[in-house]
Design an enzyme around this catalytic site. Structure first.
Site, PDB file in Angstrom:
ATOM      1  N   GLU A 192     -20.521 -37.001  11.545  1.00  0.00           N
ATOM      2  CA  GLU A 192     -19.120 -36.855  11.144  1.00  0.00           C
ATOM      3  C   GLU A 192     -18.367 -35.818  11.971  1.00  0.00           C
ATOM      4  O   GLU A 192     -17.602 -35.007  11.445  1.00  0.00           O
ATOM      5  CB  GLU A 192     -19.034 -36.558   9.642  1.00  0.00           C
ATOM      6  CG  GLU A 192     -19.575 -37.711   8.813  1.00  0.00           C
ATOM      7  CD  GLU A 192     -19.546 -37.481   7.305  1.00  0.00           C
ATOM      8  OE1 GLU A 192     -19.217 -36.355   6.882  1.00  0.00           O
ATOM      9  OE2 GLU A 192     -19.856 -38.426   6.567  1.00  0.00           O
ATOM     10  N   GLU A 310     -23.771 -44.741   6.955  1.00  0.00           N
ATOM     11  CA  GLU A 310     -23.776 -44.088   5.643  1.00  0.00           C
ATOM     12  C   GLU A 310     -22.659 -44.706   4.816  1.00  0.00           C
ATOM     13  O   GLU A 310     -21.544 -44.873   5.285  1.00  0.00           O
ATOM     14  CB  GLU A 310     -23.545 -42.592   5.817  1.00  0.00           C
ATOM     15  CG  GLU A 310     -23.988 -41.731   4.655  1.00  0.00           C
ATOM     16  CD  GLU A 310     -23.864 -40.248   4.972  1.00  0.00           C
ATOM     17  OE1 GLU A 310     -22.966 -39.603   4.381  1.00  0.00           O
ATOM     18  OE2 GLU A 310     -24.629 -39.731   5.804  1.00  0.00           O
TER      19      GLU A 310
END
Length: 493
Positions: A192, A310
């Site tokens: 991220e 994810e």
């Protein structure tokens, strides 16, 4: 430091209450058209780095969840026959590997007010890495390991980090992993850090240059190996301009899989989580995002493929009394056992609250249909038809109007082009919540609660056999897998 376990199961979900309305309709599967193909290991899970004192919204779900020896954990993982497990998560880019010439202290994660996500840097000791790999080997896991992509960088302003990635610690870790004979299916770079990032971000051109460096390290260390790991990145939220620039900077054949994260329900504290889960328009947004990513890859990096790395539904450890209940669940073991790689086109004249998906069946002939009823008041009674039969029916009508009755029988009583008067059966798996409570933590299959046996074994997942000519009944707020062993579909072989 102890690794904590969070299994984020890829695919969103749903489900029983009492029906007030009955809606009749049809589902048409195009047995001639392949619309997509999934990976062999489509179902996957994540082992996260969060320590036991990670808390959100006055709940601490990660408390003492690092027990690899729990028999239920091993049994559940084995049931998938080569489940892909990704080791990674928010603290991934603060992990140091206690190996080689590490110059920094290697201590467990500690709460730190000014630290990334409120924690200090953490440590992966090789004893723990050895223990994890024993577990992976015993349960047949395919491993995707997320590497620290911030090591050596410095914060420039706010959440922007700059400078070259220091690859020395990761390189020592890879060398140790190879020396022990541990099989890693893929190495993922960062978590991220793409776009505006979550907590921290790195510019795409810098990230791309560092990917080239990591690819070179992997190629050199695995030279001559028959099982060279793939390279995956960036494991973040999709922002088109950043993703395009990453592909252009890193160049051809560097990035094997482009991973992105999807938490389309928003924060776990949102009081509207259940209504979002049951809203078909809201769920459709996930397909829009994935479609845009796929378009970017086809145009700028056709050597790569898209991964959802994810997808936990709601971020910040999920929502209390929602994320761990039936309404936010999906029986992934049935998906793994029944749904093959080839995705077929499917259409329905039902309302958007009935979602339909069709795949070639896994390991056998025929087609498996997945239907999800998001409505809390409508019981759908559906006929399943094969577009091949429908086209044949139109053709035969044109040839002979006198044969229409026989043609109609073919169309509605058989899911191929061959009519038959013998008793043919399909297999049905209907999933509902225990006692009809949508937020129950127990799932029921064909009326039988799914619970581990006293010996710690997985429960049996047995279908009911139904005459193939009968319509399918899908109860309100329920999930059903329907297996048609004799469905004619040329792409299914």
């Amino acid at each position: 430091m102890e690794l904590q376990f969070g299994l984020f199961l890829f695919l969103t979900l749903i489900p029983v209450i009492f029906a007030h309305d009955i809606s009749h309709g049809s589902i048409v599967v195009d047995g001639t058209m392949t619309v997509a193909q999934t990976d062999d290991n489509f179902v996957c899970a994540t082992i996260d780095w969060w320590p036991h004192d990670k808390c959100d919204y006055d709940q601490c779900p990660w408390h003492y969840t690092s027990n690899l020896s729990h028999p239920f954990l091993a049994e559940a993982v084995r049931a998938f026959n080569n489940l892909r497990i990704r080791v990674g998560g928010s603290l991934q880019d603060q992990v140091l590997y206690d190996v080689g010439n590490l110059k920094s202290p290697c201590h467990p994660f500690q709460k730190m007010k000014d630290g990334l996500f409120g924690f200090s840097k953490g440590c992966l000791h090789m004893e723990r890495w050895d223990e994890l790999n024993r577990f992976f080997k015993e349960t047949g896991v395919l491993v995707t390991f997320g590497l620290n992509a911030l090591h050596g960088r410095h914060k420039i302003k706010r959440s922007l980090w700059g400078g070259d990635w220091d690859s020395s610690n990761a390189q020592d870790f890879l060398k140790y992993t190879i020396s022990k004979g541990y099989h890693i299916d893929s190495w993922e770079f960062g978590n991220e850090l793409s776009g505006h990032g979550i907590g921290a971000h790195v510019l795409a051109d810098q990230y791309g240059k560092d990917l080239i460096k990591l690819k070179k390290i992997i190629n050199e260390l695995y030279e001559g190996s028959q099982s060279k790991p793939s390279l995956v990145a960036p494991g973040g939220f999709f922002e088109e301009e950043w993703f395009v620039k990453l592909l252009l900077t890193s160049g051809s054949r560097v990035l094997d899989f482009m991973s992105h994260h999807m938490y389309n329900l928003g924060a776990g504290v949102d009081p509207k989580l259940v209504s979002k889960i049951l809203n078909p328009d809201h769920l459709n947004k996930a397909a829009y995002t994935f479609g845009n990513l796929t378009h970017v890859i086809r145009r700028h990096g056709p050597w790569s493929s898209a991964w959802v790395g994810e997808s936990g539904g709601a971020y910040n450890s999920g929502g209390a009394h929602v994320s761990n209940t039936f309404v936010n669940s999906f029986c992934v073991l049935l998906w793994h056992r029944l749904m093959g790689k080839v995705v077929l086109s499917v259409e329905s004249d039902a309302s958007p609250f009935l979602r339909s998906y069709a795949h070639c069946s896994k390991g056998r002939a025929g087609v498996t249909l997945l239907v999800i009823n998001l409505s809390n008041q409508t019981n759908f009674i559906m006929k399943v038809q094969n577009s091949i039969s429908l086209k044949l029916a139109v053709s035969e009508q044109n040839i002979s109007r006198g044969g229409f009755a026989h043609t109609l029988k073919k169309t509605f009583s058989w899911v191929g082009t061959k009519a038959s008067d013998e008793a043919l059966f399909r297999e049905e798996y209907h999933l509902t919540p225990k006692d009809g409570y949508l937020q129950s933590q127990t799932m029921v299959l064909n009326g039988i609660p799914l619970e581990f046996t006293e010996a710690g074994n997985m429960p049996s997942l047995n279908p009911v056999r139904v005459n193939v000519n009968s319509p399918i009944s899908i109860s309100p707020l329920s999930i059903a897998f329907i297996v048609f062993p004799n469905f004619e579909a040329p792409p299914c072989g």
